[in-house]
Design a protein around this motif. Structure first.
Motif, PDB file in Angstrom:
ATOM      1  N   ILE A 120       0.847  -1.198   0.000  1.00 51.83           N
ATOM      2  CA  ILE A 120       0.000   0.000   0.000  1.00 51.83           C
ATOM      3  C   ILE A 120       0.882   1.248   0.000  1.00 51.83           C
ATOM      4  O   ILE A 120       0.610   2.229  -0.706  1.00 51.83           O
ATOM      5  CB  ILE A 120      -0.949  -0.005   1.222  1.00 51.83           C
TER       6      ILE A 120
ATOM      7  N   LEU B 230       2.102   1.969  -3.448  1.00 55.18           N
ATOM      8  CA  LEU B 230       1.105   2.645  -4.278  1.00 55.18           C
ATOM      9  C   LEU B 230       1.095   4.146  -3.992  1.00 55.18           C
ATOM     10  O   LEU B 230       0.988   4.970  -4.910  1.00 55.18           O
ATOM     11  CB  LEU B 230      -0.282   2.051  -4.027  1.00 55.18           C
ATOM     12  N   ILE B 231       1.235   4.499  -2.722  1.00 54.93           N
ATOM     13  CA  ILE B 231       1.251   5.907  -2.331  1.00 54.93           C
ATOM     14  C   ILE B 231       2.481   6.605  -2.899  1.00 54.93           C
ATOM     15  O   ILE B 231       2.406   7.709  -3.453  1.00 54.93           O
ATOM     16  CB  ILE B 231       1.217   6.027  -0.795  1.00 54.93           C
TER      17      ILE B 231
ATOM     18  N   MET C  45      -8.244   5.013   2.312  1.00 56.74           N
ATOM     19  CA  MET C  45      -7.900   4.229   1.124  1.00 56.74           C
ATOM     20  C   MET C  45      -8.982   4.383   0.064  1.00 56.74           C
ATOM     21  O   MET C  45      -8.687   4.440  -1.134  1.00 56.74           O
ATOM     22  CB  MET C  45      -7.711   2.754   1.488  1.00 56.74           C
TER      23      MET C  45
ATOM     24  N   ALA D  39      -8.299   5.875  -3.568  1.00 53.22           N
ATOM     25  CA  ALA D  39      -8.691   5.146  -4.777  1.00 53.22           C
ATOM     26  C   ALA D  39      -9.580   6.005  -5.666  1.00 53.22           C
ATOM     27  O   ALA D  39      -9.384   6.073  -6.888  1.00 53.22           O
ATOM     28  CB  ALA D  39      -9.411   3.851  -4.392  1.00 53.22           C
TER      29      ALA D  39
ATOM     30  N   SER E 100      -5.745  13.184  -3.356  1.00 49.80           N
ATOM     31  CA  SER E 100      -4.833  12.043  -3.350  1.00 49.80           C
ATOM     32  C   SER E 100      -3.704  12.259  -2.344  1.00 49.80           C
ATOM     33  O   SER E 100      -3.341  11.350  -1.586  1.00 49.80           O
ATOM     34  CB  SER E 100      -4.260  11.823  -4.757  1.00 49.80           C
TER      35      SER E 100
ATOM     36  N   THR F 254      -5.462  -0.179  -5.322  1.00 50.51           N
ATOM     37  CA  THR F 254      -5.805   0.244  -3.963  1.00 50.51           C
ATOM     38  C   THR F 254      -7.076  -0.448  -3.493  1.00 50.51           C
ATOM     39  O   THR F 254      -7.164  -0.916  -2.347  1.00 50.51           O
ATOM     40  CB  THR F 254      -5.989   1.769  -3.896  1.00 50.51           C
TER      41      THR F 254
ATOM     42  N   SER G 145      -6.303  -4.004  -2.692  1.00 53.18           N
ATOM     43  CA  SER G 145      -5.627  -4.075  -1.397  1.00 53.18           C
ATOM     44  C   SER G 145      -6.602  -3.847  -0.255  1.00 53.18           C
ATOM     45  O   SER G 145      -6.464  -4.441   0.832  1.00 53.18           O
ATOM     46  CB  SER G 145      -4.511  -3.023  -1.332  1.00 53.18           C
TER      47      SER G 145
END
Length: 394
Positions: A13, A16-17, A77, A81, A103, A169, A172
């Protein structure tokens, strides 16, 4: 699911960030071409994300201190997303920046919660390793996420990169709902108490050094793809490869910085890192139009720039060992402010000058950190203290 597997999930995660933050730098020129806007204007999409991250995260974390960490993670999250998925439908620059702000804010909150949960889930004596795993996930975005995004944007619309981040996301999130246990919130430290640390002159100097150090990096990295394409005359495929190599070098540089800090102390590590960083940017300015020379300079730049991070963190911990969480919260915000300032400064330089002038401004920025370090060293020398020895309080 084992706790070790849950920590790997949190690390993914975090990856992804990190990708969401850094990816703009890798595809900046392609976004500018698609939206028919100048490169410096598109560069401010980095600024918006960083400021939302830096300002919004501590406020949200403080205001939601009593909320279950799992519920908070799930909510933000979902926001993260949605902010990335909606990019598919946006072509207006203003709305794109609004999605970047959402975001950035949600990414900051998710990152802090991921670090907190990793420490909670870790076995006794392994909390530091668990936290490091989440940080590595964020850093891996430089190695995998940015160059991969560059490749994908060469095949299809760049918006699909953000849509992909949104989908991953959500995937996850399904695992988070099923595998991450509920965790009670804890009493937050009021912001006014956090700000008291800034009254400590030594801590403030480290934060200022951090700001100018990361700004120097951001000035270049925020515009790295158009710089390599237009100044170094690298082909698109070569740029993707160099972004990958720079990402790997940045992780190696960070590890080397930690090793040298433990061995020699924070000051010698910073002195070497800042000096090589500054010198390399000076060589960028002189040899930026030679692709072959730039290959070596880019690697040296990535190694030296990221070697300073562990030393700065070590110095902060040594100055306030009883306030580690607050110290790192402020440090993270300073990093994001520096990233934003670098993107703004780089944009101004391009608008009033040209891309090939970016390295000279970056060198001037890191030179400020070098001068501050020299000032601290001279003051310590006059007071009879040896600077930055491992195992001693500096």
């Amino acid at each position: 699911m084992k706790n070790s597997t849950r920590i790997y999930l949190l690390s993914f995660i975090s990856f992804l960030i990190g990708t969401a933050e850094y990816i703009i730098a890798g595809i900046l020129d392609q976004i500018a071409q698609d939206l028919n806007l100048p490169v410096p204007v598109i560069g401010q999409m980095i600024t918006v994300f960083s400021i939302a991250f830096a300002v919004g995260t501590p406020l949200v974390i403080t205001l939601t201190s009593s909320v279950d960490r799992k519920k908070l993670l799930i909510f933000f999250m979902l926001v993260f997303a949605a902010a990335n998925l909606v990019t598919l439908a946006l072509s207006d620059y203003g709305w794109l920046n609004a999605s970047r702000a959402a975001s950035g804010l949600s990414a900051g909150v998710v990152e802090v919660i991921a670090l907190t949960l990793a420490a909670t889930l870790a076995a006794p004596g392994k909390k530091a390793g668990a936290i490091a795993m989440v940080v590595i996930g964020f850093s891996a975005a430089l190695v995998v996420g940015v160059p991969l995004g560059r490749v994908i944007s060469g095949i299809m619309d760049w918006r699909y990169i953000f849509a992909g981040l949104g989908v991953l996301t959500l995937a996850s999130l399904v695992l988070v709902v099923r595998a991450i246990p509920s965790t009670r919130g804890e009493a937050a430290v009021p912001l006014k108490h956090q700000l008291k640390l800034l009254k400590n002159g030594q801590i403030s100097i480290v934060y200022v050094m951090t700001f100018f150090w990361i700004s120097a990096f951001s000035i270049i990295y925020s515009y790295i793809s158009p710089y390599l394409a237009n100044v170094a005359r690298m082909a698109d495929g070569t740029i993707s490869i160099m972004l990958l190599i720079c990402g790997i070098a940045s992780i190696i540089g960070s590890r080397l910085g930690g090793w040298f800090t433990d061995k020699s102390g924070y000051a010698p590590t910073l002195l070497a890192g800042f000096a090589v960083h500054c010198a390399t940017l000076g060589l960028f300015f002189l040899f930026g139009q030679s692709a072959w020379i730039m290959y070596a300079l880019l690697i040296t730049w990535s190694l030296s720039a990221w070697s300073s991070g562990p030393a700065l963190q070590f110095r902060l911990i040594s100055l306030a060992p009883e306030s580690t969480s607050i110290i790192f919260s402020c440090y993270t915000s300073m990093i994001q402010f520096g990233m934003a300032a670098g993107a703004i400064a780089g944009g101004v330089v391009i608008q009033i000058g040209s891309l090939d002038q970016l390295p000279s401004v970056g060198a001037a920025s890191v030179l400020v950190s070098l001068v501050l370090l020299a000032t601290v060293a001279s003051e310590k020398a006059r007071s009879g203290h040896k600077l930055g020895l491992p195992g001693r309080k500096a």
